[in-house]
Scaffold this active site. Sequence first.
Site, short mmCIF file in Angstrom:
data_model
loop_
_atom_site.label_atom_id
_atom_site.label_comp_id
_atom_site.label_asym_id
_atom_site.label_seq_id
_atom_site.Cartn_x
_atom_site.Cartn_y
_atom_site.Cartn_z
N GLU A 1 0.84 -1.22 0.00
CA GLU A 1 0.00 0.00 0.00
C GLU A 1 0.87 1.26 0.00
OE1 GLU A 1 -3.78 -0.02 1.78
OE2 GLU A 1 -3.92 -2.21 1.79
N1 CAA Z 1 -5.95 11.72 -3.94
C1 CAA Z 1 -6.49 12.18 -5.08
N2 CAA Z 1 -5.77 12.37 -6.22
C2 CAA Z 1 -4.46 12.09 -6.14
C3 CAA Z 1 -3.83 11.62 -4.98
C4 CAA Z 1 -4.63 11.44 -3.84
N3 CAA Z 1 -4.12 10.99 -2.69
N4 CAA Z 1 -2.52 11.42 -5.23
C5 CAA Z 1 -2.32 11.76 -6.51
N5 CAA Z 1 -3.49 12.16 -7.05
C6 CAA Z 1 -3.73 12.63 -8.41
C7 CAA Z 1 -2.94 13.93 -8.71
O1 CAA Z 1 -3.65 15.05 -8.32
C8 CAA Z 1 -2.74 13.82 -10.20
O2 CAA Z 1 -3.91 14.20 -10.85
P1 CAA Z 1 -3.95 15.39 -11.96
O3 CAA Z 1 -2.79 15.17 -12.89
O4 CAA Z 1 -5.29 15.29 -12.60
O5 CAA Z 1 -3.76 16.65 -11.16
C9 CAA Z 1 -2.62 12.33 -10.45
O6 CAA Z 1 -3.22 11.69 -9.32
C10 CAA Z 1 -1.20 11.87 -10.60
O7 CAA Z 1 -0.53 12.19 -9.41
P2 CAA Z 1 0.99 12.57 -9.37
O8 CAA Z 1 1.31 13.56 -10.44
O9 CAA Z 1 1.29 12.95 -7.97
O10 CAA Z 1 1.65 11.17 -9.77
P3 CAA Z 1 3.09 10.64 -9.45
O11 CAA Z 1 3.37 9.59 -10.45
O12 CAA Z 1 4.09 11.76 -9.32
O13 CAA Z 1 3.00 10.03 -7.98
C11 CAA Z 1 2.33 8.45 -6.33
C12 CAA Z 1 1.92 9.35 -7.47
C13 CAA Z 1 1.91 9.12 -5.04
C14 CAA Z 1 3.81 8.16 -6.25
C15 CAA Z 1 1.52 7.17 -6.62
O14 CAA Z 1 1.97 6.61 -7.84
C16 CAA Z 1 1.58 6.14 -5.53
O15 CAA Z 1 0.93 6.29 -4.52
N6 CAA Z 1 2.33 5.03 -5.76
C17 CAA Z 1 2.32 3.91 -4.86
C18 CAA Z 1 1.28 2.91 -5.30
C19 CAA Z 1 0.84 2.03 -4.17
O16 CAA Z 1 0.61 2.48 -3.06
N7 CAA Z 1 0.66 0.75 -4.47
C20 CAA Z 1 0.16 -0.15 -3.52
C21 CAA Z 1 -0.48 -1.30 -4.21
S1 CAA Z 1 -2.00 -1.79 -3.51
C22 CAA Z 1 -1.61 -2.92 -2.30
O17 CAA Z 1 -0.51 -3.04 -1.85
C23 CAA Z 1 -2.80 -3.64 -1.83
C24 CAA Z 1 -2.56 -4.97 -1.22
O18 CAA Z 1 -2.82 -5.98 -1.85
C25 CAA Z 1 -2.15 -5.05 0.19
#
Ligand code: CAA
Length: 395
Positions: A363
């Site tokens: 996550e």
């Molecule tokens: N809420 C709403 N929107 C969001 C957001 C949030 N928390 N975070 C990002 N966004 C939106 C941004 O506003 C952006 O939208 P717009 O372009 O329309 O403005 C879009 O999403 C892209 O965001 P970023 O430009 O910030 O994207 P990024 O690539 O720079 O980074 C990140 C995003 C935070 C690194 C994201 O990729 C991330 O969280 N990565 C980790 C993924 C993860 O947690 N995976 C876990 C897998 S699930 C799991 O583990 C479940 C299980 O089985 C236990």
Amino acid sequence: MFFELNEEQLAVQAAAREFAQKELKPGVIERDAKGAYPKEEVRKMVELGFMGMMASPEYGGGGMDTLSYVLAMEEISKVDSSCSVIMSVNNSLVCWGLETFGTEEQKAKYLTKLATGEWIGAFCLSEPEAGSDATHQRTTAVDMGDHYLLNGTKNWITNGGSSNVHLVMAQTHPEAGHRGINAFIVETDWDGVAIGAKEEKLGIRASDTHTIMYTDVKVPKENRIGEDGFGFKFAMKTLDGGRIGIAAQALGIAGGAYELALEYSKQREAFGKPISRHQAIAFKLADMATEIEAAKLMVYRAAWLKDQGLPYDTASAMAKLYASEVAMRHTVEAVQIHGGYGYVKEYHVERLMRDAKITQIYEGTSEIQRIVISRAVLEGQLYLPVFGSSMEQKV
Ligand code: CAA
């Protein structure tokens, strides 16, 4: 500020504690050793209402607040994090995501089964080449008019082999980047859904982690969640809450290890007195107690913010980052306090150490949490400025 739990929260905490002690503790070492899915234990979690705690009663859920869910996660994770991750994914990723962003038809058809625990759900975002960098989804969902055609591979999927429903993120409009991603509800018995072998893991070994392959899966149009292109935001918003669940899991693991280390250190004698009376051990226990308390405040506050309808994305990232690092640090210390006994599998503490590691990875890794937090820091969201601009700091 008010730090007391209310009656309902105390009752949930007591019920989860009793369940963990009576039903989970007796077989947890064996299930871990065999990597055996806790089928009977999940059935009991369903019976006790732990699988859809926060979902509304109108859909068969418990209608409880996030703090109650956190308390249950914490107590169950003290003993068995394989069970708590099964519960966490169903509650905070699948049920919450569907209830918050699904249509009434989707909720009637799917949430009613997932919130009661009749069905189990999985959240399918990670791919072999898109883990932390989740915007680069290679799974595709091509719009065929009356349905989407889904193709691709997801991995590290919790509940992968035991679920009836997947929430799958896939790219529909590659030219639009993350704004072209959609989230879909996919039933696992549909043609083209194939479940890979269960992963042999370091920790949470009894939980069910699989790779999933989708080949020309026909997904009805009505199974898309939200507007066209909402899928990435759906995943991010859902993970904001999911991270509170994993933070609670880490808190529970740390608490379980602390309790075991404290009890052991009071009984084990060396140099003529219990080892807890040696400063080398007593100071370890003091650090454990302090940091676990700090983690607890962060995790409960993140849950409280969510319950108040206040922003909680940064608080949840901070809670997960800190609680998972506390869990890792102090499970290692708990093994150290146990000496040789900490290193063998008849004792619970080595399992807690292995289980702790995943809380820094899934996550969103600790590094991803730091990205989320640092963005909030740089946007000046966290503190009221006192000194003003750097020029004004000069005396
Ligand atoms: N809420 C709403 N929107 C969001 C957001 C949030 N928390 N975070 C990002 N966004 C939106 C941004 O506003 C952006 O939208 P717009 O372009 O329309 O403005 C879009 O999403 C892209 O965001 P970023 O430009 O910030 O994207 P990024 O690539 O720079 O980074 C990140 C995003 C935070 C690194 C994201 O990729 C991330 O969280 N990565 C980790 C993924 C993860 O947690 N995976 C876990 C897998 S699930 C799991 O583990 C479940 C299980 O089985 C236990």
